[in-house]
Motif scaffolding. Structure first.
Motif, PDB file in Angstrom:
ATOM      1  N   SER A 102       5.382  -0.207  -8.349  1.00 20.76           N
ATOM      2  CA  SER A 102       5.349  -0.238  -6.891  1.00 20.76           C
ATOM      3  C   SER A 102       5.195   1.174  -6.361  1.00 20.76           C
ATOM      4  N   GLY A 103       4.588   1.287  -5.187  1.00 23.30           N
ATOM      5  CA  GLY A 103       4.408   2.599  -4.591  1.00 23.30           C
ATOM      6  C   GLY A 103       3.054   2.706  -3.931  1.00 23.30           C
ATOM      7  N   THR A 104       2.710   3.897  -3.537  1.00 27.68           N
ATOM      8  CA  THR A 104       1.448   4.156  -2.845  1.00 27.68           C
ATOM      9  C   THR A 104       0.662   5.243  -3.560  1.00 27.68           C
ATOM     10  N   VAL A 105      -0.648   5.151  -3.407  1.00 27.36           N
ATOM     11  CA  VAL A 105      -1.565   6.122  -3.996  1.00 27.36           C
ATOM     12  C   VAL A 105      -2.521   6.589  -2.904  1.00 27.36           C
ATOM     13  N   ASP A 106      -2.771   7.872  -2.862  1.00 29.91           N
ATOM     14  CA  ASP A 106      -3.687   8.420  -1.863  1.00 29.91           C
ATOM     15  C   ASP A 106      -4.460   9.569  -2.495  1.00 29.91           C
ATOM     16  N   GLY A 107      -5.544   9.942  -1.854  1.00 30.07           N
ATOM     17  CA  GLY A 107      -6.345  11.047  -2.354  1.00 30.07           C
ATOM     18  C   GLY A 107      -6.773  11.950  -1.224  1.00 30.07           C
TER      19      GLY A 107
END
Length: 618
Positions: free
Chosen positions: A498-503
């Protein structure tokens, strides 16, 4: 527990302008009067068929009716350039045994001649293309055919031409001729000498003159980087990041390219890109995944159309690049981004072609003006197919150039996009078309809508050309991707937890001050490199470079702002007095082992060199 896939692809941003729609059909007479042009109704050839041997040539004669037609310009093409080629004057040359159809066209009329090529060729050299790229002003390579039953040799003393194989035995279809760009204002000719026990031949190659005028603008050090950010609950199973890879072309010079552990790859379409792929040991959050550092020299490019003396040379229609840039092009989702067969495109292409009189360059300009006047600028999410763009008569820079390219390709003129990105986070698309024998000429429809003429001009000192495709296919490991417009970045990831990913993508720069005057030559390294001159300092009326270490075999020239500016030459005899260098001679060849001082007066176009530390009294 979840498994996610995320994709990000950057598309073109926009250049805003909204001219009023004008004459979208392209058929109305702008003066409201009757068209008084006398159009061609028919064209005839002096023969319907002919048989020639390999290596032999005949000239077909075309007659256009009516006799008082305003446009009698005839274009020629061959259905198979591997069997027989035809030049702009109707000269047909047999290449190898087989059958080819030679077509003569004038406006909408055409006529055919069936050519049968038989064996029994005379020994010698023969072109294999009606539009050999070694004759292009920008330089290139193409094959020739060497015909012989025995041993043969080839020789040429032109320094700008290279032969891949200078000796052999028997017929060879794979000898490659390569040329460098012609920087001269006139055409130049090289003669290749064929020798064998069966006879000899001289084969002339004429390379077209330089049609571009360039002015150095500025140098920038760029850093194109992508960082990934993710929270502690994310567990990657795979991460793939792709950046476009800029190359040197007629609009820019790319050098000092460094990209760390990334991999450089080339797609089947010729698009170069950098990528990272990982299945373990992933980058820590906030770190660079892929980073490309490079230096770019920007230049203004303008086309001197008066130098294009042969405007309708035939294209080699069997070349893969020709087929690619005259056919349909799809986006990554399969929609038609460029469609030369669309009914609206075909109708307007026919009208504009008739107005151009069959002149490729005039046709390109008419299409450029037509799209700029007929479409308004706008951005639209979703359907960006040619059909949708035409339906709304509006689109962004990529959309409008897709229409222009569709019109060009509808008449068999190769056209392709120029995909760009700038450090100001501004993306843009231009386009260019190919003139046989000369090369690719840029246009910018949406800049033209904003004011100014951008037909044959490339003016930016900040936009980096990334590639020439709307879409391409890439294979990274076992994964296959259909990539859309790759201007900035494309990336994918798979993770669990679980969590978030960004670039975060960035293109940062630092301006580099170039030397006003400098010296470039072999005393620095065995290879000349105009981009890294030894700077000269201004002392009164003279530019001076002191204490240059030279060897007797060294040569050098002067450069100005990273461009060849003055060509002085001379040969040292003694150092009893300063040695005068004269203009338009050979390179400067000191003929000396030791250190020298060099003096240059730009105003008087004089230069001297003398032993280092000597008193300069001139």
């Amino acid at each position: 527990m979840k498994n996610s896939l995320f994709t990000l692809t950057a598309f073109a941003l926009l250049f805003a302008c909204t001219p009023e729609q004008n004459n979208p059909s392209g058929t109305e007479d702008p003066e409201g009067g009757k068209d008084k042009t006398v159009h061609v109704t028919d064209i005839h050839l002096d023969r319907l068929s002919a048989t020639i041997k390999e290596g032999e040539s005949i000239v077909l004669i075309a007659t256009v009716t009516p006799e008082n037609a305003d446009n009698k310009s005839v274009s020629w093409s061959s259905s198979s350039n591997t069997v027989a080629t035809v030049d702009a004057n109707g000269k047909v040359t047999g290449i190898k045994a087989g059958t080819a159809t030679i077509t003569a066209r004038c406006e909408s009329a055409s006529a055919n001649c069936t050519i049968t090529v038989t064996t029994g060729v005379q020994v010698g050299i023969y072109p294999t293309s009606s539009d050999p790229m070694y004759a292009w002003s920008l330089g290139g390579e193409d094959k020739i055919r060497v015909v012989s039953a025995g041993n043969w040799t080839l020789s040429c003393d032109a320094p700008w031409l290279t032969i891949s194989q200078t000796s052999g035995s028997g017929t060879n279809d794979n000898v490659v001729i390569s040329t460098v760009p012609n920087k001269q204002d006139d055409d130049r000719t090289a003669v290749i000498r064929f020798e064998s026990n069966e006879g000899s031949q001289e084969f002339s190659i004429t390379q077209h003159c330089n049609i571009f005028r360039t002015t150095f603008l500025k140098t920038r050090k760029l850093s194109h980087a992508f960082k990934v950010y993710y929270t502690s609950g994310v567990r990657f199973s795979k991460l793939i990041v792709m950046l476009p890879y800029a190359e040197t072309d007629q609009y820019q010079t790319i050098r000092e390219s460094q990209y760390g552990n990334a991999t450089l790859a080339t797609s089947s379409e010729g698009v170069k890109y950098l990528y990272y792929t990982g299945t373990n040991n992933f980058p820590v959050s906030g770190s660079n995944v892929v980073k490309h550092d490079f230096t770019v020299d920007f230049q203004l490019l303008e086309t001197d159309f008066s130098k294009i003396t042969q405007r309708n040379l035939p294209y080699d229609t069997e070349q893969a690049w020709y087929k690619r840039y005259t056919g349909k092009s799809t986006d990554a989702d399969g929609s038609q981004m460029i469609d030369p067969t669309h009914s609206w495109v075909v109708s307007n292409a026919n009208s504009l072609w008739d107005k151009s009189g069959g002149d490729v360059i005039e046709y390109a300009r008419l299409c450029y003006e037509f799209v700029a006047e007929s479409f308004t600028y706008g951005t639209y999410d979703g359907d960006n197919s040619v059909n949708a763009i035409i339906g709304r008569m509006s689109g962004d820079c990529g959309n409008q150039h897709a229409i222009w390219m569709s019109l060009m390709r509808a008449k068999g003129v190769p056209a392709r996009p120029i995909v760009m990105y700038s450090p100001d986070d501004f993306t843009h698309v231009r386009a260019e078309f190919c003139v046989a024998g000369y090369g690719w000429i840029p246009v910018d429809v949406t800049y033209h809508q904003g004011g100014g003429d951008y037909f044959g001009r490339f003016t930016d000192d900040n936009l980096v050309v990334m590639n020439h495709e709307f879409a391409f296919k890439a294979k990274i490991g076992s994964d296959n991707f259909n990539i859309g417009l790759l201007q900035v970045v494309a990336w994918w990831y798979w993770f669990s937890g679980s969590g978030t990913v960004d670039g975060d993508i960035s293109l940062t720069y630092a301006d580099i001050k170039t030397v006003d005057w400098g010296i470039c030559g072999t005393m620095q390294s065995p290879q000349w490199d105009v981009q890294f001159p030894i700077p000269m300092a201004k002392e009164g009326d003279w530019w001076v470079a002191r204490n240059l270490k030279v060897s007797s075999g060294d040569e050098f020239k002067f450069v100005h702002n990273n461009s060849w500016k003055v060509n002085f030459g001379g040969q040292a005899i003694s150092f009893d007095s300063p040695v005068l260098l004269w203009q338009d001679g050979p390179n400067i060849c000191p003929g000396y082992n030791g250190n020298i001082d060099v003096y240059l007066n730009v105003d008087t176009a004089t230069a001297y060199y003398l032993q280092a530390g000597s008193t300069f009294t001139h």
